[in-house]
Design an enzyme around this catalytic site. Structure first.
Site, PDB file in Angstrom:
ATOM      1  N   SER A  70      67.132  -4.465  70.946  1.00  0.00           N
ATOM      2  CA  SER A  70      66.938  -5.892  71.267  1.00  0.00           C
ATOM      3  C   SER A  70      67.910  -6.248  72.378  1.00  0.00           C
ATOM      4  CB  SER A  70      67.247  -6.735  70.033  1.00  0.00           C
ATOM      5  OG  SER A  70      67.391  -8.097  70.384  1.00  0.00           O
ATOM      6  N   TYR A  87      72.638  -8.896  62.408  1.00  0.00           N
ATOM      7  CA  TYR A  87      71.532  -8.425  63.247  1.00  0.00           C
ATOM      8  C   TYR A  87      72.092  -7.853  64.552  1.00  0.00           C
ATOM      9  CZ  TYR A  87      67.071  -8.442  65.750  1.00  0.00           C
ATOM     10  OH  TYR A  87      65.957  -8.063  66.467  1.00  0.00           O
TER      11      TYR A  87
HETATM   12  N1  LIG Z   1      60.338 -10.465  67.937  1.00  0.00           N
HETATM   13  C1  LIG Z   1      61.456 -10.502  68.650  1.00  0.00           C
HETATM   14  O1  LIG Z   1      61.850 -11.557  69.203  1.00  0.00           O
HETATM   15  C2  LIG Z   1      62.249  -9.246  68.844  1.00  0.00           C
HETATM   16  C3  LIG Z   1      63.173  -9.220  69.879  1.00  0.00           C
HETATM   17  C4  LIG Z   1      63.925  -8.065  70.079  1.00  0.00           C
HETATM   18  C5  LIG Z   1      63.733  -6.973  69.251  1.00  0.00           C
HETATM   19  N2  LIG Z   1      62.824  -7.028  68.238  1.00  0.00           N
HETATM   20  C6  LIG Z   1      62.680  -5.848  67.393  1.00  0.00           C
HETATM   21  O2  LIG Z   1      61.359  -5.372  67.489  1.00  0.00           O
HETATM   22  C7  LIG Z   1      61.056  -4.634  66.308  1.00  0.00           C
HETATM   23  C8  LIG Z   1      59.693  -5.075  65.789  1.00  0.00           C
HETATM   24  O3  LIG Z   1      59.786  -6.426  65.355  1.00  0.00           O
HETATM   25  P1  LIG Z   1      58.601  -7.468  65.527  1.00  0.00           P
HETATM   26  O4  LIG Z   1      59.117  -8.592  66.344  1.00  0.00           O
HETATM   27  O5  LIG Z   1      57.364  -6.784  65.937  1.00  0.00           O
HETATM   28  O6  LIG Z   1      58.505  -8.017  64.031  1.00  0.00           O
HETATM   29  P2  LIG Z   1      57.381  -7.880  62.907  1.00  0.00           P
HETATM   30  O7  LIG Z   1      56.072  -8.327  63.424  1.00  0.00           O
HETATM   31  O8  LIG Z   1      57.940  -8.543  61.712  1.00  0.00           O
HETATM   32  O9  LIG Z   1      57.304  -6.303  62.676  1.00  0.00           O
HETATM   33  C9  LIG Z   1      58.272  -5.608  61.964  1.00  0.00           C
HETATM   34  C10 LIG Z   1      57.678  -4.277  61.569  1.00  0.00           C
HETATM   35  O10 LIG Z   1      58.675  -3.497  60.912  1.00  0.00           O
HETATM   36  C11 LIG Z   1      58.174  -3.071  59.663  1.00  0.00           C
HETATM   37  N3  LIG Z   1      59.254  -2.956  58.696  1.00  0.00           N
HETATM   38  C12 LIG Z   1      60.144  -3.909  58.323  1.00  0.00           C
HETATM   39  N4  LIG Z   1      60.976  -3.430  57.390  1.00  0.00           N
HETATM   40  C13 LIG Z   1      60.595  -2.142  57.169  1.00  0.00           C
HETATM   41  C14 LIG Z   1      61.048  -1.116  56.313  1.00  0.00           C
HETATM   42  N5  LIG Z   1      62.077  -1.301  55.477  1.00  0.00           N
HETATM   43  N6  LIG Z   1      60.421   0.082  56.355  1.00  0.00           N
HETATM   44  C15 LIG Z   1      59.382   0.296  57.183  1.00  0.00           C
HETATM   45  N7  LIG Z   1      58.906  -0.637  58.012  1.00  0.00           N
HETATM   46  C16 LIG Z   1      59.498  -1.836  58.000  1.00  0.00           C
HETATM   47  C17 LIG Z   1      57.141  -4.116  59.252  1.00  0.00           C
HETATM   48  O11 LIG Z   1      56.147  -3.553  58.418  1.00  0.00           O
HETATM   49  P3  LIG Z   1      56.058  -3.680  56.830  1.00  0.00           P
HETATM   50  O12 LIG Z   1      56.527  -5.051  56.466  1.00  0.00           O
HETATM   51  O13 LIG Z   1      54.616  -3.425  56.556  1.00  0.00           O
HETATM   52  O14 LIG Z   1      56.934  -2.591  56.309  1.00  0.00           O
HETATM   53  C18 LIG Z   1      56.523  -4.441  60.607  1.00  0.00           C
HETATM   54  O15 LIG Z   1      55.511  -3.509  60.913  1.00  0.00           O
HETATM   55  C19 LIG Z   1      62.213  -4.875  65.339  1.00  0.00           C
HETATM   56  O16 LIG Z   1      63.069  -3.766  65.374  1.00  0.00           O
HETATM   57  C20 LIG Z   1      62.900  -6.100  65.915  1.00  0.00           C
HETATM   58  O17 LIG Z   1      64.252  -6.154  65.574  1.00  0.00           O
HETATM   59  C21 LIG Z   1      62.072  -8.140  68.019  1.00  0.00           C
END
Ligand SMILES: NC(=O)c1ccc[n+]([C@@H]2O[C@H](COP(=O)([O-])OP(=O)(O)OC[C@H]3O[C@@H](n4cnc5c(N)ncnc54)[C@H](OP(=O)(O)O)[C@@H]3O)[C@@H](O)[C@H]2O)c1
Length: 260
Positions: free
Chosen positions: A134, A147
């Site tokens: 991130s 985080y």
């Molecule tokens: N959205 C933002 O603003 C942002 C910004 C920077 C970085 N990120 C990073 O991008 C990545 C994806 O996030 P996103 O924004 O796409 O959020 P999201 O839509 O909530 O997706 C998160 C994914 O991670 C999986 N997950 C969560 N906990 C898990 C666990 N214990 N074991 C296996 N899978 C798990 C969830 O699937 P299940 O619940 O089905 O397990 C889901 O597929 C994350 O690492 C996040 O920190 C996001």
């Protein structure tokens, strides 16, 4: 690829499948993985249910993958969850869950799948490991210390791994997105603010940037390039960056409170 059931991971799965890859989708929610694999539209894609914060679950996933394929060209460590909030209010269990999901899980997946990655035929850009960290792995996010710690950890892991894997012709890329509107990180409040809404990206934009990062062998992808300017400015400010970040947090809090 981990975290494939929603948001960025789901978009990356689609982007990779469009490029001809066979996708192995991992996450905890089986129904969503099943739906994704159907959407990808070919019987070559498959899924494994896995909780990356649980070592036994990661071991079982790695064993299943090893039983079904003899190599992995690309590992995308993307699974993640939002932070535990203010440190004084978070429970120790929440803190543990954030660190295990966002950092340790990705390290375990890399460790336990590295033989399959090693076995992939070497091409100019593959095999590769991509870690989704991130921008808060570069710029601390006030109010989300745990985080921030997990993402700084992921950036540090990726940089050290880049050097370690280079000797073995395995590429490592860290992707540091800014604000992305997803299920786990809903941006409704920011999207409601005329000045800030432009900062929010779609998961598809991150997915395309991630794929381009792999295709061009980039060590770091920040998706929105202006973040680099902010990063270098804060770096140049030295200790004064803390005051600037505190001021920025106050501004955002005020904007959110006024809106409510
Ligand atoms: N959205 C933002 O603003 C942002 C910004 C920077 C970085 N990120 C990073 O991008 C990545 C994806 O996030 P996103 O924004 O796409 O959020 P999201 O839509 O909530 O997706 C998160 C994914 O991670 C999986 N997950 C969560 N906990 C898990 C666990 N214990 N074991 C296996 N899978 C798990 C969830 O699937 P299940 O619940 O089905 O397990 C889901 O597929 C994350 O690492 C996040 O920190 C996001």
């Amino acid at each position: 690829m981990t975290g494939a059931s929603s948001g960025i991971g789901r978009a990356v799965a689609h982007a990779l499948a469009r490029r001809g890859a066979t996708v192995i989708a991992c996450a905890r929610r089986e129904a969503l993985l099943q739906q994704l694999v159907e959407e990808l539209g070919s019987d070559r894609h498959w899924y494994v249910v896995c909780d990356v914060s649980d070592l036994e679950s990661v071991r079982a996933m790695a064993a299943e993958v090893a039983g079904r394929t003899d190599h992995l060209d690309l590992l995308v460590n993307n699974a993640g969850r939002p932070g535990a909030g203010l440190i004084a209010e978070a429970t120790p269990e929440e803190v543990e869950s954030v660190l295990k999901t966002n950092l340790i899980g990705g390290i375990w997946c890399t460790q336990l799948l590295h033989e399959l990655i090693d076995a992939s035929p070497s091409t100019p850009r593959l095999p590769a490991v991509v870690n989704v960290a991130s921008i808060s792995g570069r710029i601390p996010l006030p109010g989300a210390a745990t985080y921030t710690a997990s993402k700084f950890g992921m950036v540090g892991f990726s940089e050290a791994l880049w050097a370690e894997m280079r000797n073995r012709d395995i590429h490592v890329t860290v992707v540091n997105p800014g604000l992305v509107h997803t299920e786990g990180f809903p941006m409704d409040e920011v999207l409601g603010m005329p000045l800030l809404r432009r900062l929010v990206m779609s998961p598809d934009r991150v997915a395309e940037a991630l794929c381009e990062g792999v295709e061009t062998g980039r060590a770091e992808v920040r998706v929105q390039r202006w973040w680099s300017g902010v990063y270098y400015l804060l770096f140049a400010l030295g200790p004064y960056r803390r005051r600037l970040l505190r001021g920025f947090l106050r501004l955002v809090n005020k904007a959110v409170t006024t809106k409510r």
